[in-house]
Design a protein around this motif. Structure first.
Motif, PDB file in Angstrom:
ATOM      1  N   ILE A  41       0.714  -1.109  -0.107  1.00  0.00           N
ATOM      2  CA  ILE A  41       0.036  -0.076  -0.077  1.00  0.00           C
ATOM      3  C   ILE A  41       0.878   1.249   0.074  1.00  0.00           C
ATOM      4  N   ALA A  42       1.822   1.178   0.760  1.00  0.00           N
ATOM      5  CA  ALA A  42       2.780   2.276   0.899  1.00  0.00           C
ATOM      6  C   ALA A  42       3.552   2.649  -0.535  1.00  0.00           C
ATOM      7  N   ALA A  43       3.809   1.480  -1.302  1.00  0.00           N
ATOM      8  CA  ALA A  43       4.329   1.711  -2.690  1.00  0.00           C
ATOM      9  C   ALA A  43       3.173   2.191  -3.871  1.00  0.00           C
ATOM     10  N   LEU A  44       1.928   1.933  -3.425  1.00  0.00           N
ATOM     11  CA  LEU A  44       0.895   2.419  -4.181  1.00  0.00           C
ATOM     12  C   LEU A  44       0.652   3.868  -4.005  1.00  0.00           C
ATOM     13  N   PHE A  45       0.781   4.162  -2.796  1.00  0.00           N
ATOM     14  CA  PHE A  45       0.840   5.556  -2.376  1.00  0.00           C
ATOM     15  C   PHE A  45       1.628   6.471  -2.697  1.00  0.00           C
ATOM     16  N   SER A  46       3.043   5.902  -2.903  1.00  0.00           N
ATOM     17  CA  SER A  46       3.919   6.759  -3.434  1.00  0.00           C
ATOM     18  C   SER A  46       3.973   6.766  -4.773  1.00  0.00           C
ATOM     19  N   GLY A  47       3.621   5.944  -5.589  1.00  0.00           N
ATOM     20  CA  GLY A  47       3.301   6.161  -6.917  1.00  0.00           C
ATOM     21  C   GLY A  47       2.049   7.015  -7.546  1.00  0.00           C
ATOM     22  N   LEU A  48       0.995   6.881  -6.550  1.00  0.00           N
ATOM     23  CA  LEU A  48      -0.123   7.597  -7.053  1.00  0.00           C
ATOM     24  C   LEU A  48      -0.554   8.981  -6.508  1.00  0.00           C
ATOM     25  N   LEU A  49      -0.578   8.821  -5.068  1.00  0.00           N
ATOM     26  CA  LEU A  49      -1.253  10.046  -4.381  1.00  0.00           C
ATOM     27  C   LEU A  49      -0.679  11.392  -4.613  1.00  0.00           C
ATOM     28  N   THR A  50       0.897  11.397  -4.326  1.00  0.00           N
ATOM     29  CA  THR A  50       1.522  12.567  -4.668  1.00  0.00           C
ATOM     30  C   THR A  50       1.310  13.083  -5.740  1.00  0.00           C
ATOM     31  N   LYS A  51       1.484  12.176  -6.718  1.00  0.00           N
ATOM     32  CA  LYS A  51       1.501  12.659  -8.294  1.00  0.00           C
ATOM     33  C   LYS A  51      -0.015  13.025  -8.561  1.00  0.00           C
ATOM     34  N   VAL A  52      -1.122  12.822  -7.954  1.00  0.00           N
ATOM     35  CA  VAL A  52      -2.394  13.428  -8.317  1.00  0.00           C
ATOM     36  C   VAL A  52      -2.471  14.917  -7.971  1.00  0.00           C
ATOM     37  N   GLY A  53      -1.718  15.241  -6.810  1.00  0.00           N
ATOM     38  CA  GLY A  53      -1.526  16.663  -6.669  1.00  0.00           C
ATOM     39  C   GLY A  53      -0.619  17.266  -7.671  1.00  0.00           C
ATOM     40  N   VAL A  54       0.278  16.698  -7.936  1.00  0.00           N
ATOM     41  CA  VAL A  54       1.209  17.326  -8.908  1.00  0.00           C
ATOM     42  C   VAL A  54       0.424  17.356 -10.325  1.00  0.00           C
ATOM     43  N   TYR A  55      -0.367  16.493 -10.646  1.00  0.00           N
ATOM     44  CA  TYR A  55      -1.282  16.550 -11.657  1.00  0.00           C
ATOM     45  C   TYR A  55      -2.329  17.797 -11.806  1.00  0.00           C
ATOM     46  N   ALA A  56      -2.848  18.016 -10.565  1.00  0.00           N
ATOM     47  CA  ALA A  56      -3.846  19.091 -10.434  1.00  0.00           C
ATOM     48  C   ALA A  56      -3.108  20.231 -10.650  1.00  0.00           C
ATOM     49  N   VAL A  57      -2.057  20.402 -10.276  1.00  0.00           N
ATOM     50  CA  VAL A  57      -1.023  21.715 -10.664  1.00  0.00           C
ATOM     51  C   VAL A  57      -0.896  21.766 -11.884  1.00  0.00           C
ATOM     52  N   LEU A  58      -0.462  20.667 -12.609  1.00  0.00           N
ATOM     53  CA  LEU A  58      -0.089  20.729 -13.989  1.00  0.00           C
ATOM     54  C   LEU A  58      -1.292  20.938 -14.972  1.00  0.00           C
ATOM     55  N   ARG A  59      -2.486  20.529 -14.545  1.00  0.00           N
ATOM     56  CA  ARG A  59      -3.753  20.818 -15.407  1.00  0.00           C
ATOM     57  C   ARG A  59      -4.263  22.339 -15.339  1.00  0.00           C
ATOM     58  N   THR A  60      -4.395  22.586 -13.944  1.00  0.00           N
ATOM     59  CA  THR A  60      -5.078  23.951 -13.824  1.00  0.00           C
ATOM     60  C   THR A  60      -4.157  25.142 -13.754  1.00  0.00           C
ATOM     61  N   PHE A  61      -3.029  24.913 -13.305  1.00  0.00           N
ATOM     62  CA  PHE A  61      -1.801  26.247 -13.411  1.00  0.00           C
ATOM     63  C   PHE A  61      -1.666  26.975 -14.630  1.00  0.00           C
ATOM     64  N   PRO A  62      -1.153  25.928 -15.680  1.00  0.00           N
ATOM     65  CA  PRO A  62      -0.786  26.565 -17.035  1.00  0.00           C
ATOM     66  C   PRO A  62      -1.973  27.098 -17.748  1.00  0.00           C
ATOM     67  N   LEU A  63      -3.421  26.335 -17.694  1.00  0.00           N
ATOM     68  CA  LEU A  63      -4.517  26.619 -18.142  1.00  0.00           C
ATOM     69  C   LEU A  63      -5.193  27.817 -17.832  1.00  0.00           C
ATOM     70  N   VAL A  64      -5.222  27.889 -16.537  1.00  0.00           N
ATOM     71  CA  VAL A  64      -6.178  29.016 -15.819  1.00  0.00           C
ATOM     72  C   VAL A  64      -5.413  29.881 -14.589  1.00  0.00           C
ATOM     73  N   PHE A  65      -4.772  29.274 -13.750  1.00  0.00           N
ATOM     74  CA  PHE A  65      -4.406  29.898 -12.562  1.00  0.00           C
ATOM     75  C   PHE A  65      -3.087  30.554 -12.190  1.00  0.00           C
ATOM     76  N   ALA A  66      -2.391  30.544 -13.714  1.00  0.00           N
ATOM     77  CA  ALA A  66      -1.070  31.140 -13.479  1.00  0.00           C
ATOM     78  C   ALA A  66      -1.137  32.233 -14.806  1.00  0.00           C
ATOM     79  N   ALA A  67      -2.412  32.881 -14.716  1.00  0.00           N
ATOM     80  CA  ALA A  67      -2.381  33.941 -15.862  1.00  0.00           C
ATOM     81  C   ALA A  67      -2.561  35.122 -14.953  1.00  0.00           C
ATOM     82  N   GLY A  68      -2.017  36.370 -15.953  1.00  0.00           N
ATOM     83  CA  GLY A  68      -2.239  37.779 -15.751  1.00  0.00           C
ATOM     84  C   GLY A  68      -1.432  37.819 -14.373  1.00  0.00           C
ATOM     85  N   ASP A  69      -1.930  38.856 -13.441  1.00  0.00           N
ATOM     86  CA  ASP A  69      -0.979  39.121 -12.095  1.00  0.00           C
ATOM     87  C   ASP A  69      -0.467  37.691 -11.370  1.00  0.00           C
TER      88      ASP A  69
END
Lengths: 520, 125
Positions: free
Chosen positions: A246-274
């Motif tokens: 389970i630790a192996a699965l968490f290390s592979g998946l869970l933190t990466k979902v957080g990184v994915y969310a940054v990768l998806r939303t920030f370049p598209l939306v939340f890193a715009a303008g100011d």
């Protein structure tokens, strides 16, 4: 391209979870059902990934509600790559669990929780809606809370709270932010948000007041899930207590979902303008600190599990480094690095499980001589460890090469930290290698609960799991170019969102983006 | 109306922060739930003021045809309430199991409990 079967990635594991829940006292049918579910999803994901290799986007509108109103599932290069890697890692950890998870634990809803975790992970990768992303996070987290407390030992009880409470607070902040985003922009669909931002910047209208605040709030939420500096303190203790598969699965998946969310939303939306001027420096500093402090933590540890767990943090730093540049090449590098990291990191954890079983402990002092008796385990660990360090031709090299070379001109200090981190990673891996595998067997201490020279039986499933991931890690290194091509398409769609917007919402019209929409 | 909501959110969040800083896990759990309610109210505020300019009230989403309250925040809150409820159930169950296993739900006692059975970190070897 419309593909209304995308919902299968949620429906299959959900149905399997219910079915295995009904069969909870009979392990073998549960294992078969679980494997069938995971393998069928992997086949689907690979097939569709091949179909969209030229950068197309598959979209499914739930209930045929058109884009900004209904829930959209999007299967583009970014989601597709991560889905495939995630499912591959899950299959390997799942198989590994057959020989590593205690029979009592396995009967306590191990299989249904595993499938529920996949429901959440798949949905987070596929969803095109910010609120739905929250729901997916919650499904994933509920399942992970369950898996974390599974077996109910005293240690787990005391450690579970750190993870649980921090994530609950982060989720609440996420809900508040989602509400505020809706209040500010009138939409929660990520493509529609990207359109809103692009429209504003094309017309020269500033974004609403407080948009930067929203970006920073989201960065805190995703940073906590992804274990960015300084929000990573929950991670080492959490991975230390639960069953190793389970630790192996968490290390592979869970933190990466957080990184994915940054990768998806920030370049598209939340890193715009100011917000761009605020978020990018935060990401850059956080990347540097995450890389360096993570690896220093790992060098100072003396338990295999702890070394590997803290390494997860340090590796997340490279991904954040790639994202913080916000250029097409940087994002592609970050994505490629994520894919290979998921596979390599999990395989190291799986090796660690078998090492623990042989030595009776994960303390390096009590290990030794593993290479003499378990040659293939040594070979697997060696390949995985060198992939993590990034020696050519193994997979980690290409990811690091792309990210560090891209950063060399714009932020040379981050590249320098990246190189130093690579060296220290090698040092900490050598520590495990010399003390665990190379050092002579150290006398009577080995007899304490370990195999003491004999063979530990029933590890075939564990070896299969390790084999799957190590072979995959080598293949990712050898097939770096096609995978990087897909990652590059994904990054192009992030820096120039017009393809994504038009695929999700055909009525959106043509968008010619100004320079502020993305670098490049 | 929005001001009233804002005050309610502020009070709930204050109470929740106070509770979450407590050493007793039961209070921490209550703090998390209060934070969830605060979040729900703040989403409700996003549907705008239900009072029209002439002093009349907006219609509820299903009944009326004109001057509707924005229904989406309500849908979001409904989802959030359900999730909050599930999390609450899990957290309270975990508390009960912990209390049975270890005999305490105080953070300091749990941390002390954790130390003797070999949880040393590499740094203090």
């Amino acid at each position: 391209m419309t593909n209304n079967l995308l919902g299968l990635f949620v429906v299959i594991p959900l149905a399997t979870s219910l079915a295995t829940g009904a069969l909870v006292r009979r392990p073998v049918p549960q294992r078969i059902l679980g494997l069938v579910s995971l393998c069928s999803m992997l086949v689907l994901a690979l097939t569709w990934l091949v179909r969209i290799r030229d950068g197309e986007v598959m979209v499914s509108q739930m209930g045929a509600w058109p884009a900004p109103y209904g829930i959209t599932l999007v299967f583009d290069s970014l989601s597709g790559l991560l889905l495939c890697a995630g499912l591959l890692v899950t299959i390997a950890c799942y198989v590994h669990g057959f020989s590593m998870v205690e029979p009592l634990t396995e009967r306590r809803y191990f299989h249904p929780l595993m499938q529920l975790l996949i429901v959440g992970v798949n949905q987070s990768f596929l969803t095109g809606d910010l609120f739905n992303l929250f729901v997916a996070f919650e499904i994933m987290l509920m399942a992970s809370y369950g898996l974390l407390a599974i077996g109910r030992t005293r240690r787990q009880m005391t450690q579970a709270y750190k993870y649980l409470l921090l994530n609950l607070v982060a989720s609440t902040v996420f809900v508040i932010t989602a509400g505020l985003v809706y209040g500010m922009t009138g939409t929660l669909n990520i493509a529609d948000l990207a359109r809103f931002v692009a429209d504003r910047s094309n017309a020269g209208v500033p974004l609403p007041t407080g948009f930067t605040g929203l970006s920073v709030m989201l960065l805190v939420v995703f940073g906590l899930k992804g274990a960015f500096f300084p929000l990573w303190f929950w991670l080492p203790d959490t991975y230390h207590t639960c069953p190793i598969s389970i630790a192996a699965l968490f290390s592979g998946l869970l933190t990466k979902v957080g990184v994915y969310a940054v990768l998806r939303t920030f370049p598209l939306v939340f890193a715009a303008g100011d917000a761009r001027d605020v978020v990018l420096p935060i990401l850059a500093v956080s990347a540097g600190a995450t890389m360096l402090l993570g690896v220093l933590g790992a060098v100072s540890q003396h338990n295999v599990r702890r070394i590997l767990a803290i390494h997860v943090i340090s590796q997340v730093g490279y991904m954040v480094f790639g994202i913080s540049m916000m250029t097409t090449v940087g994002l592609a590098g970050a994505l490629y690095y994520m894919i290979q990291h998921m596979v390599v990191k999990s395989s190291l954890f799986l090796c660690c499980g078998v090492m623990e079983r042989h030595a009776g402990s994960d303390d390096l002092d009590e290990m030794g001589g593993l290479l003499k008796r378990h040659r293939w385990l040594g070979a697997a660990f060696f390949v995985a460890a060198l992939s993590l360090v990034g020696l050519p031709p193994l997979s980690g090299f290409f990811g690091k090469l792309v990210i560090i070379r891209e950063g060399w001109t714009a932020s040379w200090w981050l590249s320098a930290i990246g190189l130093v981190t690579g060296g220290l990673t090698l040092l900490s891996m050598l520590k495990i290698w010399t003390q665990g595998f190379w050092s002579p067997e150290s006398g009577p201490r080995l007899n304490r609960g370990g195999d003491a020279g004999g063979r530990v039986r029933g590890l075939r499933a564990a070896h299969t799991g390790i084999g799957i991931l190590v072979v995959a890690a080598v293949l990712i290194g050898l097939a770096a170019e096609p995978i990087y091509d897909i990652a590059f398409h994904a990054a192009e769609q992030l820096t120039d969102p017009s393809t994504y917007i038009r695929a999700v919402n055909p009525q959106a019209g043509d968008y010619v983006l100004s320079a502020s929409g993305g670098g490049g | 109306m929005t001001t009233v909501l804002a005050v309610c959110v502020a009070v709930l969040v204050t109470v929740s922060v106070y509770l979450m800083l407590s050493r007793e896990l039961k209070s921490v759990a209550m703090g998390v739930f209060a934070l969830g309610h605060g979040a729900n109210l703040s989403i409700l505020a996003m549907s705008g003021s239900p009072v029209l300019a002439d002093g009349g009230l907006r219609n509820p989403p299903i009944l009326g045809a004109v001057n509707l309250v924005d229904p989406l925040p309500q849908a979001l809150i409904l989802t959030a309430i359900v999730i909050n409820f599930a999390v609450m159930g899990f957290l309270l169950t975990l508390l009960i199991v912990t209390a049975r296993r270890t005999g305490t739900i105080n953070v300091d006692d749990l941390a002390a409990e954790d130390r003797p059975d070999g949880s040393r970190t590499g740094g203090d070897r």
